[in-house]
Structure formats: structure tokens, C-alpha cells
Design an enzyme around this catalytic site. Structure first.
Site, PDB file in Angstrom:
ATOM      1  N   CYS A   1       0.857  -1.173   0.000  1.00 37.53           N
ATOM      2  CA  CYS A   1       0.000   0.000   0.000  1.00 37.53           C
ATOM      3  C   CYS A   1       0.895   1.224   0.000  1.00 37.53           C
ATOM      4  CB  CYS A   1      -0.844   0.076   1.269  1.00 37.53           C
ATOM      5  SG  CYS A   1      -2.029  -1.252   1.427  1.00 37.53           S
TER       6      CYS A   1
ATOM      7  N   GLY B   1      -0.308   0.444  -5.089  1.00 34.11           N
ATOM      8  CA  GLY B   1      -1.615  -0.166  -4.917  1.00 34.11           C
ATOM      9  C   GLY B   1      -2.615   0.429  -5.875  1.00 34.11           C
TER      10      GLY B   1
ATOM     11  N   ASN C   1       0.255   0.691   5.921  1.00 34.60           N
ATOM     12  CA  ASN C   1       1.003  -0.096   4.942  1.00 34.60           C
ATOM     13  C   ASN C   1       1.809  -1.131   5.717  1.00 34.60           C
ATOM     14  OD1 ASN C   1       4.031   0.543   3.004  1.00 34.60           O
ATOM     15  ND2 ASN C   1       2.523  -1.067   2.726  1.00 34.60           N
ATOM     16  N   GLY C   2       1.643  -2.402   5.333  1.00 33.11           N
ATOM     17  CA  GLY C   2       2.359  -3.471   6.025  1.00 33.11           C
ATOM     18  C   GLY C   2       1.399  -4.572   6.381  1.00 33.11           C
TER      19      GLY C   2
ATOM     20  N   TYR D   1      12.289  -4.212  -6.190  1.00 29.09           N
ATOM     21  CA  TYR D   1      11.160  -4.143  -7.117  1.00 29.09           C
ATOM     22  C   TYR D   1      10.118  -3.086  -6.786  1.00 29.09           C
ATOM     23  CZ  TYR D   1       6.563  -5.296  -9.057  1.00 29.09           C
ATOM     24  OH  TYR D   1       5.343  -5.218  -9.658  1.00 29.09           O
TER      25      TYR D   1
HETATM   26  P1  AMP Z   1       6.141 -14.434 -12.245  1.00 29.41           P
HETATM   27  O1  AMP Z   1       5.475 -14.612 -13.550  1.00 29.41           O
HETATM   28  O2  AMP Z   1       5.250 -14.909 -11.127  1.00 29.41           O
HETATM   29  O3  AMP Z   1       7.502 -15.058 -12.179  1.00 29.41           O
HETATM   30  O4  AMP Z   1       6.271 -12.870 -12.003  1.00 29.41           O
HETATM   31  C1  AMP Z   1       7.487 -12.218 -12.075  1.00 29.41           C
HETATM   32  C2  AMP Z   1       7.263 -10.785 -12.474  1.00 29.41           C
HETATM   33  O5  AMP Z   1       6.398 -10.157 -11.537  1.00 29.41           O
HETATM   34  C3  AMP Z   1       8.549  -9.984 -12.508  1.00 29.41           C
HETATM   35  O6  AMP Z   1       8.583  -9.284 -13.737  1.00 29.41           O
HETATM   36  C4  AMP Z   1       8.460  -9.028 -11.337  1.00 29.41           C
HETATM   37  O7  AMP Z   1       8.901  -7.743 -11.712  1.00 29.41           O
HETATM   38  C5  AMP Z   1       7.002  -8.993 -10.978  1.00 29.41           C
HETATM   39  N1  AMP Z   1       6.785  -9.090  -9.528  1.00 29.41           N
HETATM   40  C6  AMP Z   1       7.565  -9.661  -8.607  1.00 29.41           C
HETATM   41  N2  AMP Z   1       7.009  -9.576  -7.370  1.00 29.41           N
HETATM   42  C7  AMP Z   1       5.834  -8.936  -7.531  1.00 29.41           C
HETATM   43  C8  AMP Z   1       4.791  -8.549  -6.640  1.00 29.41           C
HETATM   44  N3  AMP Z   1       4.850  -8.813  -5.342  1.00 29.41           N
HETATM   45  N4  AMP Z   1       3.727  -7.912  -7.176  1.00 29.41           N
HETATM   46  C9  AMP Z   1       3.640  -7.640  -8.476  1.00 29.41           C
HETATM   47  N5  AMP Z   1       4.598  -7.987  -9.369  1.00 29.41           N
HETATM   48  C10 AMP Z   1       5.684  -8.633  -8.909  1.00 29.41           C
END
Ligand code: AMP
Length: 467
Positions: free
Chosen positions: A2, A28, A104-105, A246
Site C-alpha cells: 500500500c 496499490g 502499509n504493512g 522491485y
Molecule cells: P512471475 O510470472 O510470477 O515469475 O512474475 C514475475 C514478475 O512479476 C517480474 O517481472 C516481477 O517484476 C514482478 N513481480 C515480482 N514480485 C511482484 C509482486 N509482489 N507484485 C507484483 N509484481 C511482482
């Protein structure tokens, strides 16, 4: 996941909160809300709705939120709890007055506390862990809202960065003793501002003052700020390293460093740890860009944009069905044939979670004529779910929890796959090798705050969308 924001002492508090939330939108996208305090009578007024900040606030709506102080939140929830009753800020009345709160958390003992409170007669209106803090504040025997908050926070465990607004004119910012999630303090003209990230300060032309310290409660009223401590003896800070990998915006400055530079260094280290003969380095936009820049510079290989991202699609990450997610990646990213055709391509992304995205990307690049595709991930394998507020799937869906790197490479069908080591990540963010100062439980399984059994069961259900 968030974003939270607060402002105190500004004639256009709600408008500024709206702008602040805009630049936290990446944190979010499911709901957003603002609460403002009317100076005339201390009344707290709220507008919340499902959707994006720009879609849910009209000129008229903001005009209905007069006052010189406001708080706001953008929310990213897990699948099961995406509904308006969980949208924040929460606004509640108790014997001591009215208070608005945005969080947030993730609290790790919320479910246990909730059961106890319910057994004592409390009636919950939402399924959010934040409401536990609200009930604890309402039941506190303290009189002053700050004392009530401290009392409530002494009973909760886990990750929280909070902003609160009281009808008696206080803006309060608080961070848990480990400081998992960010919260920064700034100033615009005579007003104080609190925000999850400095990205919002740039937009509203506020000056960054400092971070709210782990375990600090900062109280802003009558133009001044007073600091309170949550606990007498500080514990080791545990800033979430995944914010730097990220989650945060690259133009933000968090935990004393530039998010962009930290990511670039992750790419540099990755190039040193996992070099490969190649013709071009391309990022997975947007999240992989700074690391790919670092990789390309260090490797001496040209950097190009071999994938273009459409900015008109929503998030695809947590779509419950694999089929939709597959489709989503193609909607979001498309290859640039003239960049990759006939080339040995290094593709850099910040993380690999389920592997679905990478598999699709490798296929797309080969379809566009890439001769070789080498996947480089600028973080270690994600082996454990986060309990402190980052939305990760259950352990069984984390491909690295049960597969070797070779197996993952075969699954995503790349020519080679390498991740940044944990030591490399820690060096990139300026931590000691031991990882002091950071939480990297998603990569190590070393959780700084343990999760109760009951809470674990609830989190698993939430992630499966069954709550
Ligand atoms: P996946 O297809 O599950 O391996 O998703 C990996 C992709 O999702 C990468 O391009 C990351 O940048 C992105 N990503 C990683 N963690 C998250 C997260 N918690 N929420 C949204 N996107 C994420």
C-alpha cells in the site's frame, strides 16, 4: 502493499493528498481514499472508492474535503479481500473522539488478537488487520490519542507504517520497531508531509527532511513536530530489501539511498557474478530497467529496449487463473524484432516468482528471432512468501521453493539462467554480508518476526482467495 500519505498545515490539504497518492499509485491500484479534517469543527470527512486515484477523485469530491490536514491511502490487497469495506483510510469514532488511519504493512498476530477481541465482544466491520489497531485504540484506558496509539501498537507485531489524523488536529506517523516498510517526512511551505516514498515529494515540491525512524511515533500539531518512542530499547532495523529490488519507484530515495542506483548496482554485481557472451542487453520494462543498465555498463554490451511495455493494461501479477496471466503478459509486453533478431540476448528482470512471466518473455523473444536468450535476475531466488506486506503467492507457487536453477531454466526455456547471490544483493544495497539492517526473508526464509499458527493459516487462505 500500500501507499500512505499525510499532510498537515496546508490550505489545500486534500488536493495535495490527491497528488501525493498519484505518485504512490504503483504501490496499490485497487482502492484509494482521502480523509480531511475541517478546521471549523474538527470533523473528519472521507472519500474512498475502488479504482485508480485519477478515476475516483473529481474536483467536486475534493471540494467536499475542506481543511488544512489530510491523510490518504492507495491499496493493493490480496485477492480475497478486495472490496470497498477494506478500503482505507478507516474512519472511526470512539469515546475519545474521531480518528482516521491508513496502514502499509502486515501484522503477524492480527488474527490471534482479533479472536481475543471478538471473544471480548468487539464487532469487526472489515477483514483487514488494520482494524485490530483501531479496536485496541478504542479499548485503551489511556485518554490522549497518542497514548492510545502507543498502547495499541505495543500489542501488535509485524510490519506497519501508519498515518493517522485526529479530530483534535494531530497528524501522526508511526513505524514498527523494525521499520519494515518505508515512511518519509518532508516539508512544503509551512506544512509537514508524510509519505511512503519521496516520489510524492518531488511531485508536490516538498523538501525531504528525514525518514520516520523505526519505532518512532511522530506527532505533528500546531505547526510543530514531537517525537515519541514506541519501545525503550531499539531493535535491529529490518528494512524490506524487496522495496529496493522491485516495489518502490526508482526515482525515490529510501533507507538512505537512491532506489535507482541500488538497482543499477544489483545489475552491475550480476554482470560480475554471471557474465555471458552476448550481443545485446535488454530489460523487462519497467522493473528491470535500472538493473539492465548496470548489467550492460559492467559487461560492455549495448543496452537496448527489446521489449516495449503497454501502459494501458492493469497489473497481471495476481490474476487468479494462469490462463489470464499468460494472456496478460502478452498484452503488457511485446518484442522489438529489429533489436533482437539474430542476436544473442541477455534479458534482465528484477525477480522471478512463479516463472510464468519469464517463460512467456523467452518465447516471445525467440518468436521475434532472438538466437539465444540468457535470463538474468537481479535478485536471489524467491523461495519464501512475505508476511510483512509484499504480496507473494503461497510457497507452493514459488517456483524456486521446489526447483533447482537448472530446472527453472528448463521450465522457462532459456539458454541460461542466473540470479544475483544474496551476498551480491547485500553489497548492492550497502549492507554487511550478514544482511544486517534488512529483511530478506523472501530470499532466505529467515523471518525477523515469527508468525503465529493461526495467522499463517489465515494468510494462506487470503492468498488463495478463499477469505
Ligand atoms: P512471475 O510470472 O510470477 O515469475 O512474475 C514475475 C514478475 O512479476 C517480474 O517481472 C516481477 O517484476 C514482478 N513481480 C515480482 N514480485 C511482484 C509482486 N509482489 N507484485 C507484483 N509484481 C511482482
Amino acid at each position: 502493499m500500500c501507499g500512505i500519505f499525510g499532510i498537515h498545515g496546508h490550505d489545500e490539504a486534500a488536493n495535495i493528498a490527491y497528488l501525493g497518492l498519484h505518485s504512490l499509485q504503483h504501490r496499490g491500484q485497487e482502492s484509494a481514499g482521502v480523509v480531511a479534517r475541517d478546521d471549523k469543527d474538527g470533523r473528519l470527512r472521507r472519500h474512498i472508492a475502488m479504482g485508480l486515484v485519477s478515476d475516483i477523485f473529481s474536483r467536486e469530491q475534493l471540494d467536499r474535503l475542506p481543511g488544512r490536514a489530510a491523510i490518504g491511502q492507495v491499496r493493493y490487497s490480496t485477492a480475497g479481500s478486495s472490496e470497498l469495506r477494506n478500503a482505507q483510510p478507516f474512519l472511526f469514532d470512539y469515546a475519545g473522539g474521531s480518528v482516521a488511519i491508513a496502514h502499509n504493512g502486515n501484522l503477524v498476530n492480527a488474527s490471534t488478537l482479533r479472536s481475543q477481541l471478538e471473544a471480548g465482544g468487539s464487532i469487526f466491520q472489515t477483514s483487514s488487520d488494520t482494524e485490530v489497531i483501531v479496536h485496541l485504540m478504542a479499548r485503551s484506558r489511556e485518554v490522549d490519542p497518542v497514548a492510545r496509539l502507543r498502547d495499541a501498537l505495543s500489542q501488535v507485531e509485524g510490519a506497519y507504517s501508519l498515518v493517522l489524523l485526529t479530530d483534535d488536529g494531530k497528524l501522526i506517523g508511526a513505524r514498527d520497531p523494525h521499520g519494515f516498510r518505508p515512511l518519509v517526512l518532508g516539508r512544503v511551505k509551512d506544512a509537514y508531509v508524510l509519505s511512503s516514498e519521496t516520489s510524492s515529494f518531488d511531485l508536490i515540491e516538498a523538501d525531504f527532511i528525514r525518514e520516520i525512524e523505526p519505532g518512532e511515533i511522530a506527532v505533528i500539531e500546531h505547526g510543530g513536530l514531537t517525537q515519541h518512542r514506541l519501545i525503550a530499547t531499539p531493535v535491529e532495523p529490518r528494512f524490506c530489501v524487496f522495496e529496493l529490488v522491485y516495489f518502490a519507484r526508482p526515482d525515490s530515495q529510501l533507507n538512505g539511498q537512491s532506489v535507482y542506483r541500488a538497482r543499477e548496482k544489483m545489475g552491475t554485481k550480476l554482470a560480475l557474478e554471471a557474465p555471458v557472451d552476448a550481443d545485446v542487453v535488454i530489460p523487462v520494462p519497467d522493473s528491470g530497467v535500472p538493473a539492465a543498465v548496470g548489467y550492460a555498463k559492467q559487461a560492455g554490451i549495448p543496452f537496448e529496449m527489446g521489449l516495449i511495455r503497454s501502459h494501458y493494461v492493469g497489473r497481471t501479477f495476481i490474476e487468479p487463473q494462469d490462463s489470464i496471466r499468460h494472456f496478460g503478459v502478452r498484452l503488457k509486453l511485446s518484442p522489438v524484432r529489429s533489436v533482437v533478431e539474430g542476436k544473442r540476448v541477455v534479458v534482465v528482470d528484477d525477480s522471478l516468482v512463479r516463472g510464468t512471466t519469464s517463460r512467456k518473455i523467452v518465447k516471445m523473444l525467440r518468436g521475434a528471432g532472438a538466437r539465444e536468450v540468457h535470463l538474468r535476475i537481479s535478485a536471489p531466488p524467491t523461495t519464501h512468501p512475505c508476511y510483512y506486506g509484499i504480496d507473494t503467492p503461497t510457497r507452493s507457487e514459488l517456483v524456486a521453493a521446489s526447483h533447482t536453477i537448472d530446472e527453472i531454466a528448463r521450465y522457462v526455456t532459456c539458454d541460461s539462467l542466473a540470479y544475483l547471490s544474496h551476498d551480491g544483493l547485500m553489497e548492492a544495497v550497502g549492507a554487511a554480508r550478514s544482511g544486517a539492517g534488512f529483511c530478506s526473508a523472501c530470499f532466505t526464509g529467515k523471518y525477523p518476526v515469527a508468525l503465529g499458527r493461526q495467522d499463517e493459516a489465515v494468510l494462506v487462505k487470503l492468498r488463495r482467495g478463499s477469505v
